[in-house]
Design a protein around this motif. Structure first.
Motif: not given
Length: 896
Positions: A521-530
């Motif tokens: 969940x958190x890595x998915x959000x970070x990926x999109x933010x990148x």
């Protein structure tokens, strides 16, 4: 009476752990519902009312009954309501009787489910003036002597609350409202057991919007306030929580009436914030947030005279309490993004206070920040950092400037804090600085983020991309906001130009790491933010980096094609890949948009055109197979039309099937909406080359406009695209003129009716509808104008047909001028300008338009002219309408 069949086994099977058994049971129930709806209703009602059935079977029956009359989708809900209303009256009465009897069931879960079902049916029946004994029956439960069992009173209060939430207030008479409020308030009495008392306060919260008349009478208002305030002192924590939630609803509905109670409310809320449990304190803080949001809305709408300034008056005393709450973080709760507690609520409230109190809040908060920013306790370091970020929006840049310059270096160093939560909040606070202060410095002032500071700042941010995904998410956002603050349009260079390539590369690498990180969940959000940070770096890039943007475009193309070759072993893998491809399509779109802003760079796209379109077609084809992305690829294709202009016609045979599929995809309405926008892009790019596809396109568009199952937000855009098509194919659009004008007449009538209803809830949608109507009519007038002015046989026929619609068009435009929904003389400026431009277009091609407009009984359209003149007209603006005003003066002979 309908045949009753035993559904207990099927209902029990809907709770089975075996998916196959559940599916078979659901199919069995659905088959009965479809083939014999009366029997289905009678049978599930029988199961609900049978006290010998297990609780889970009865609950399942209640849910089935609820879902037979209600659905989330509006069109589906309308169908179910009509189906219920057409059901045999005797059967409906039997169901109502069983439901009322189930409120007396000894089974608590059955009573709760029944309360919800009654409210859903009441929402239909009361509108149709059916079930007249419903409210009296419920009130009898509350007033029965000897008193009804506690469970019955609790369920009855729940039912009353659900009904007040579900039913339009116009369907309940003032007498009914008074009786409901009386029963509910009686249920809140201190002598009542906790269960019905809690149900009563929830019911009052749902019913409070109905108490307008009661709140106008001082003694009734004061009594209601007294009862609710007593609830905040109850022994039960749940009761105290519910009472503060009710106060929030009162503040939201009756803010102007709060003055006399604010001293007591301040005392109760601050005591609860400081001394009560976390959940109660959270709701007490939420009361102040509700007041703050109400006041902010008044101030934003220019209604300063209606603002009672409760927040400004309380801020000096409230702020220290809220800042103290910031230090009460629960580290475990912070791991759960669904958690909302005292510290989080206080942080949100501090941000609201900063927006209202503006620079007055800065000297109140800075001592707290200074005292705690270096504390050995991470709770205090994090609270100080959060407070700093929270005051970035609201106060003037000048009042923040010295503190930001002093604190920026500290924040950069704090990205290395030993505690993860502090690092996370630090990255967020940096983002707030970049968003609100960076780039907004006073004219002549040195930049807050100087060129000398950039290398160290960017190194720290890039290094923090390697942190945990929760921290990296905010780091990515900070980089994105930093780029936006440096946005210099199409300048030759930017302070970020020397760093752009490395920044994008590091963000891209970080996104790949997040993609494979175990914390999904958190890595998915970070990926999109990148990826979003990369997009904004590209959007704000200067001309000296366009060569790199072109290189990035090829990298993205290769990544999309590589992903297309990856085998997808499961639905979950397909969905994950769809999200990733969506991000890459978005990046591709942004790269094309940036390159198209420069003619030289646009030319550099030519060698890649076929590769770009082939890639997008592959993604779209994959979508039709059920495992890909549609909307982002479609939007990228729309941008590609801008890059290619008329040359896009070579791709029409392969692309138009996807336009057709998108237009017909009503269930995914946002995809449909995007497709409509892209069709407009295509029409503007290829002009007459769209003609071979127009028969089918117009047929689909008209069908969508006439279908109740198509989301209403799509329909204004469908009208606009008809105007785009008329401009593209010009005189050939005459073939569709009669059918399109018929639809437009209906749309204009709907818009006029919304004005007559004076319903503010429809105001924004009406403006969307107006723009669609105006765009369509303007496109038709301009597209067919040449033929009409030349008086060719087809042009003369079009002129006569369009002339016949002038009275309806004039009435429509006058209704815009007469619209007082948003206030006297308050208009949407874009709509007003577009309406005047439309009248100018019509007068330029229809000889009868000017005299007809002058002879109109209503001259409300002139109010729009006066409004636009008062707004001023920029001669360089794309929505300049001075030409239309001059033309209207000449055509009508009227002074304006």
């Amino acid at each position: 009476m309908a045949t009753v069949v035993d559904l207990s086994a099927a209902l029990a099977a809907t709770f089975s752990h075996d998916a196959n058994i559940r599916q078979q049971a659901e199919q069995h129930l659905d088959q009965l519902k479809q083939t014999n709806f009366p029997s289905y209703l009678a049978s599930i009602t029988n199961e609900l009312g049978n006290e010998e059935r297990p609780d889970d079977v009865r609950q399942a029956a209640g849910l089935q009954l609820k879902n037979s009359v209600d659905a989330k989708d509006a069109a589906r809900r309308t169908d179910l309501m009509n189906k219920w209303m057409s059901t045999d009256a005797q059967l409906k009465q039997h169901i109502r009787d069983v439901l009322l009897r189930c409120l007396h069931s000894p089974k608590g879960d059955v009573r709760k489910t029944t309360a919800l079902v009654i409210a859903k049916i009441a929402g239909i029946d009361l509108r149709a003036k059916d079930w007249p004994n419903l409210i009296p029956s419920l009130l009898n439960n509350m007033g029965a002597q000897p008193p009804a069992p506690v469970g019955t009173r609790q369920a009855t209060l729940m039912t009353l609350g659900y009904i007040c939430e579900e039913v339009d207030e116009s369907l309940l008479s003032p007498e009914n409202v008074n009786m409901i409020l009386t029963a509910v308030v009686a249920g809140m009495g201190p002598g009542e057991p906790d269960e019905p008392r809690l149900a009563a306060i929830h019911a009052l919260t749902n019913a409070i919007h109905l108490a307008k008349n009661n709140f106008e009478v001082e003694n009734e208002r004061s009594y209601l306030m007294q009862v609710v305030c007593q609830g905040t002192q109850a022994a039960s924590e749940q009761m105290r929580v519910a009472a503060f939630q009710c106060l929030q609803n009162i503040a939201d509905n009756y803010y102007p009436k709060l003055q006399a109670y604010m001293t007591e409310l301040y005392g109760m809320t601050t005591k609860a914030i400081k001394e009560d449990t976390d959940e109660v304190a959270t709701q007490a803080i939420e009361f102040w947030s509700t007041v703050a949001e109400y006041e902010l809305e008044l101030l934003d709408d220019g209604k300063d005279d209606e603002c009672k300034n409760f927040i400004v008056s309380a801020a000096d005393y409230l702020l220290p309490i809220l800042l103290e709450c910031l230090t009460k973080q629960d580290e475990e709760a912070l791991e759960d993004e669904g958690t909302w507690n005292r510290a989080m609520a206080a942080g949100f409230c501090v941000k609201l206070l900063a927006r209202i109190c503006k620079e007055r809040i800065v000297p109140q908060v800075m001592p707290f920040i200074t005292a705690n920013i270096s504390s050995p306790d991470w709770h205090f370091r994090e609270a100080a950092t959060f407070a700093f970020g929270s005051i970035m929006e609201g106060p003037s840049v000048a009042s923040l400037d010295p503190y930001v310059r002093q604190g920026l270096a500290y924040l950069v160093n704090a990205l290395k804090d030993p505690h993860r939560v502090v690092r996370e909040t630090t990255a967020w606070a940096l983002g707030q600085v970049f968003d609100q202060v960076h780039g907004a410095e006073a004219e002549g002032a040195a930049p807050i983020v100087s060129k000398e500071m950039l290398p160290g700042l960017l190194n720290a941010l890039v290094e923090s991309l390697k942190d945990e995904p929760r921290v990296a998410y905010y780091v990515c956002d900070a980089i994105r906001l930093l780029a936006l603050g440096f946005n210099t349009g199409d300048a030759d260079t930017s302070p970020l130009s020397p760093f752009l390539k490395d920044l994008v590369q590091k963000l891209y690498e970080a996104a790949e790491v997040f993609r494979n990180h175990p914390s999904q969940e958190n890595s998915g959000k970070a990926q999109i933010a990148a990826y979003e940070a990369i997009n904004d770096l590209v959007r704000t890039s200067a001309r000296d980096t366009l060569e790199f943007v072109g290189t990035l475009l090829t990298v993205v193309l290769n990544a999309i094609n590589a992903n297309l070759a990856v085998p997808l072993g499961s639905q979950q893998a397909a969905e994950k890949m769809a999200t990733l491809q969506g991000q890459f399509c978005g990046m591709l779109q942004v790269c094309m948009e940036r390159l198209c802003r420069s003619e030289d760079a646009r030319a550099a796209l030519v060698p890649y055109r076929d590769q770009i379109m082939e890639t997008l077609l592959k993604v779209l084809t994959m979508t039709q197979g059920g495992a890909g992305v549609h909307e982002e690829a479609m939007l990228a294709a729309g941008t590609f039309t801008v890059a290619t202009n008329a040359d896009f016609d070579k791709y029409l045979p392969q692309f138009m099937p996807f336009i057709r599929a998108g237009l017909q995809d009503h269930t995914a309405w946002q995809v449909c909406l995007s497709t409509v926008g892209v069709l407009g892009d295509v029409c503007r790019a290829v002009s007459a080359a769209i003609w071979p596809y127009c028969d089918e396109l117009v047929s689909i568009i008209l069908a969508n406009l006439g279908s109740p199952s198509v989301h209403r937000n799509i329909k204004p855009e469908l009208l606009t695209v008809l105007g785009d098509m008329a401009l593209a194919i010009e005189g050939q659009f005459a073939k569709y003129l009669d059918a399109v004008l018929t639809i437009l007449r209906q749309a204009m009538g709907m818009s006029v009716q919304m004005v007559a209803a004076n319903d503010y809830d429809t105001y924004d949608y009406n403006n969307l509808l107006r723009r669609g109507i105006i765009d369509a009519l303007s496109g038709i007038a301009q597209g067919l104008g040449d033929d009409m002015l030349k008086s060719t046989p087809a042009g003369a026929a079009s002129r006569d047909r369009l002339t016949a619609e002038l009275p309806a068009v004039f009435a429509f435009v006058s209704s815009i001028g007469n619209d007082k929904t948003a206030g006297e003389g308050c208009y949407d400026e874009d709509v007003a300008r577009a309406a005047i431009a439309l009248l100018g277009d019509l007068c330029s091609v229809l000889p009868a338009a000017g005299p007809g407009l002058a002879q109109q009984p209503s001259k409300d359209w002139t109010l729009l002219v006066q409004y636009v003149i008062q707004c001023g007209d920029d001669s360089l603006s794309s929505n300049n309408v001075s030409w239309a005003i001059d033309l209207l003066k000449k055509a009508t002979g009227m002074a304006m």
